[in-house]
Design a protein around this motif. Sequence first.
Motif, PDB file in Angstrom:
ATOM      1  N   GLY A 173       0.791  -1.228   0.000  1.00 35.07           N
ATOM      2  CA  GLY A 173       0.000   0.000   0.000  1.00 35.07           C
ATOM      3  C   GLY A 173       0.818   1.270   0.000  1.00 35.07           C
ATOM      4  N   LEU A 174       2.154   1.164  -0.056  1.00 38.97           N
ATOM      5  CA  LEU A 174       2.997   2.354  -0.039  1.00 38.97           C
ATOM      6  C   LEU A 174       2.803   3.208  -1.291  1.00 38.97           C
ATOM      7  N   LEU A 175       2.517   2.545  -2.422  1.00 37.90           N
ATOM      8  CA  LEU A 175       2.349   3.302  -3.672  1.00 37.90           C
ATOM      9  C   LEU A 175       0.995   3.993  -3.738  1.00 37.90           C
ATOM     10  N   GLY A 176      -0.004   3.400  -3.098  1.00 34.13           N
ATOM     11  CA  GLY A 176      -1.335   3.996  -3.120  1.00 34.13           C
ATOM     12  C   GLY A 176      -1.866   4.145  -4.531  1.00 34.13           C
ATOM     13  N   CYS A 177      -2.326   5.360  -4.851  1.00 35.83           N
ATOM     14  CA  CYS A 177      -2.877   5.624  -6.180  1.00 35.83           C
ATOM     15  C   CYS A 177      -1.798   5.742  -7.243  1.00 35.83           C
ATOM     16  N   MET A 178      -0.519   5.669  -6.851  1.00 39.79           N
ATOM     17  CA  MET A 178       0.598   5.792  -7.791  1.00 39.79           C
ATOM     18  C   MET A 178       1.000   4.449  -8.397  1.00 39.79           C
ATOM     19  N   GLU A 179       0.269   3.391  -8.069  1.00 41.34           N
ATOM     20  CA  GLU A 179       0.663   2.057  -8.523  1.00 41.34           C
ATOM     21  C   GLU A 179       0.704   1.968 -10.038  1.00 41.34           C
ATOM     22  N   GLU A 180      -0.302   2.506 -10.727  1.00 42.80           N
ATOM     23  CA  GLU A 180      -0.336   2.451 -12.185  1.00 42.80           C
ATOM     24  C   GLU A 180       0.789   3.275 -12.790  1.00 42.80           C
ATOM     25  N   ALA A 181       1.066   4.429 -12.212  1.00 41.81           N
ATOM     26  CA  ALA A 181       2.144   5.285 -12.722  1.00 41.81           C
ATOM     27  C   ALA A 181       3.498   4.604 -12.554  1.00 41.81           C
ATOM     28  N   VAL A 182       3.706   3.971 -11.407  1.00 44.32           N
ATOM     29  CA  VAL A 182       4.970   3.267 -11.166  1.00 44.32           C
ATOM     30  C   VAL A 182       5.112   2.095 -12.126  1.00 44.32           C
ATOM     31  N   LEU A 183       4.004   1.399 -12.401  1.00 48.22           N
ATOM     32  CA  LEU A 183       4.038   0.314 -13.389  1.00 48.22           C
ATOM     33  C   LEU A 183       4.472   0.848 -14.745  1.00 48.22           C
ATOM     34  N   GLY A 184       3.957   2.001 -15.144  1.00 44.95           N
ATOM     35  CA  GLY A 184       4.321   2.594 -16.424  1.00 44.95           C
ATOM     36  C   GLY A 184       5.800   2.956 -16.485  1.00 44.95           C
ATOM     37  N   VAL A 185       6.307   3.566 -15.418  1.00 41.76           N
ATOM     38  CA  VAL A 185       7.729   3.952 -15.385  1.00 41.76           C
ATOM     39  C   VAL A 185       8.623   2.723 -15.393  1.00 41.76           C
ATOM     40  N   PHE A 186       8.269   1.740 -14.574  1.00 39.13           N
ATOM     41  CA  PHE A 186       9.077   0.520 -14.512  1.00 39.13           C
ATOM     42  C   PHE A 186       9.075  -0.204 -15.849  1.00 39.13           C
ATOM     43  N   THR A 187       7.924  -0.259 -16.512  1.00 35.51           N
ATOM     44  CA  THR A 187       7.832  -0.917 -17.814  1.00 35.51           C
ATOM     45  C   THR A 187       8.673  -0.194 -18.852  1.00 35.51           C
ATOM     46  N   ALA A 188       8.654   1.138 -18.828  1.00 34.98           N
ATOM     47  CA  ALA A 188       9.452   1.919 -19.777  1.00 34.98           C
ATOM     48  C   ALA A 188      10.943   1.682 -19.563  1.00 34.98           C
ATOM     49  N   LEU A 189      11.378   1.681 -18.304  1.00 36.64           N
ATOM     50  CA  LEU A 189      12.793   1.449 -18.000  1.00 36.64           C
ATOM     51  C   LEU A 189      13.209   0.032 -18.377  1.00 36.64           C
ATOM     52  N   LEU A 190      12.344  -0.938 -18.113  1.00 30.54           N
ATOM     53  CA  LEU A 190      12.643  -2.326 -18.440  1.00 30.54           C
ATOM     54  C   LEU A 190      12.730  -2.522 -19.947  1.00 30.54           C
ATOM     55  N   THR A 191      11.832  -1.882 -20.686  1.00 28.57           N
ATOM     56  CA  THR A 191      11.853  -1.978 -22.150  1.00 28.57           C
ATOM     57  C   THR A 191      13.129  -1.364 -22.703  1.00 28.57           C
ATOM     58  N   ALA A 192      13.515  -0.203 -22.170  1.00 30.82           N
ATOM     59  CA  ALA A 192      14.751   0.446 -22.616  1.00 30.82           C
ATOM     60  C   ALA A 192      15.967  -0.430 -22.313  1.00 30.82           C
ATOM     61  N   ALA A 193      15.967  -1.068 -21.144  1.00 31.34           N
ATOM     62  CA  ALA A 193      17.079  -1.946 -20.775  1.00 31.34           C
ATOM     63  C   ALA A 193      17.145  -3.162 -21.697  1.00 31.34           C
ATOM     64  N   HIS A 194      15.990  -3.679 -22.083  1.00 26.27           N
ATOM     65  CA  HIS A 194      15.962  -4.844 -22.979  1.00 26.27           C
ATOM     66  C   HIS A 194      16.474  -4.477 -24.366  1.00 26.27           C
ATOM     67  N   VAL A 195      16.062  -3.327 -24.867  1.00 27.30           N
ATOM     68  CA  VAL A 195      16.556  -2.860 -26.169  1.00 27.30           C
ATOM     69  C   VAL A 195      18.069  -2.627 -26.108  1.00 27.30           C
ATOM     70  N   HIS A 196      18.522  -2.034 -25.020  1.00 35.18           N
ATOM     71  CA  HIS A 196      19.962  -1.785 -24.841  1.00 35.18           C
ATOM     72  C   HIS A 196      20.738  -3.098 -24.829  1.00 35.18           C
ATOM     73  N   TYR A 197      20.181  -4.101 -24.144  1.00 33.17           N
ATOM     74  CA  TYR A 197      20.842  -5.413 -24.087  1.00 33.17           C
ATOM     75  C   TYR A 197      20.945  -6.024 -25.483  1.00 33.17           C
ATOM     76  N   GLY A 198      19.851  -5.950 -26.250  1.00 22.81           N
ATOM     77  CA  GLY A 198      19.876  -6.501 -27.602  1.00 22.81           C
ATOM     78  C   GLY A 198      20.869  -5.809 -28.501  1.00 22.81           C
ATOM     79  N   VAL A 199      20.936  -4.490 -28.407  1.00 21.91           N
ATOM     80  CA  VAL A 199      21.889  -3.729 -29.221  1.00 21.91           C
ATOM     81  C   VAL A 199      23.326  -4.080 -28.844  1.00 21.91           C
TER      82      VAL A 199
END
Length: 219
Positions: free
Chosen positions: A170-196
Amino acid sequence: MCSHWEKYNTGVLFLPWGYDISQVVLIAAYLLTGTVGVEVWQKPLLFGYYITDVLVILLIGFSLLLSFPQTLYNIHRAHLKKTLKNDSLYEGLLPLVSPLLLFILLTVWVVLSPSNILAKQPRLFLWMVGVAFSNVICKVIVCQMSSTRPELFHWFLFPLALVVYAAISGLLGCMEEAVLGVFTALLTAAHVHYGVCVGRQLSEHLNIYIFSLKKRIQE
């Protein structure tokens, strides 16, 4: 995952029929949706079951009855022939640790999410799951192709564990969806970086251009 884990232990890549069937079913699903429309997924097919229910049953059935048993059989046969690349049980199971922890963390997040994150953001969450699993398996593939030892814990399991803990506590509260979006964006960027990075390293090591056999530097 089973096929590449098998090759990591046996040195032989065997793709069972379940792999081909899954590709055919996926193509058929796209064609069906494009021809009939998305409404076909919202209507009962037989005895009150939806097409999605049938696909889930087929997926679990093929995985448990075809792919995984075939993998265990091939590894057992290699053990009897004494052709296993990894005699240690720990080394043999090492590539499965990170995928297992990944799905445990994701399942905990889905089940205990205060905001029911999967229902609110299904596409974003499943995109994150796909990218995370893809990155884990890509590293297993690289290890089995290069005969190197995989890491015990994938690096992004640690930030994922923190995000999951913050979400379910419950620490994220209403920010859970926003944190999911940020984490997904960072993870996607890391995956692309790994492939390159992998592509560039192979290109330099083999002295060829990516997607080409032409020499980069004429010898």
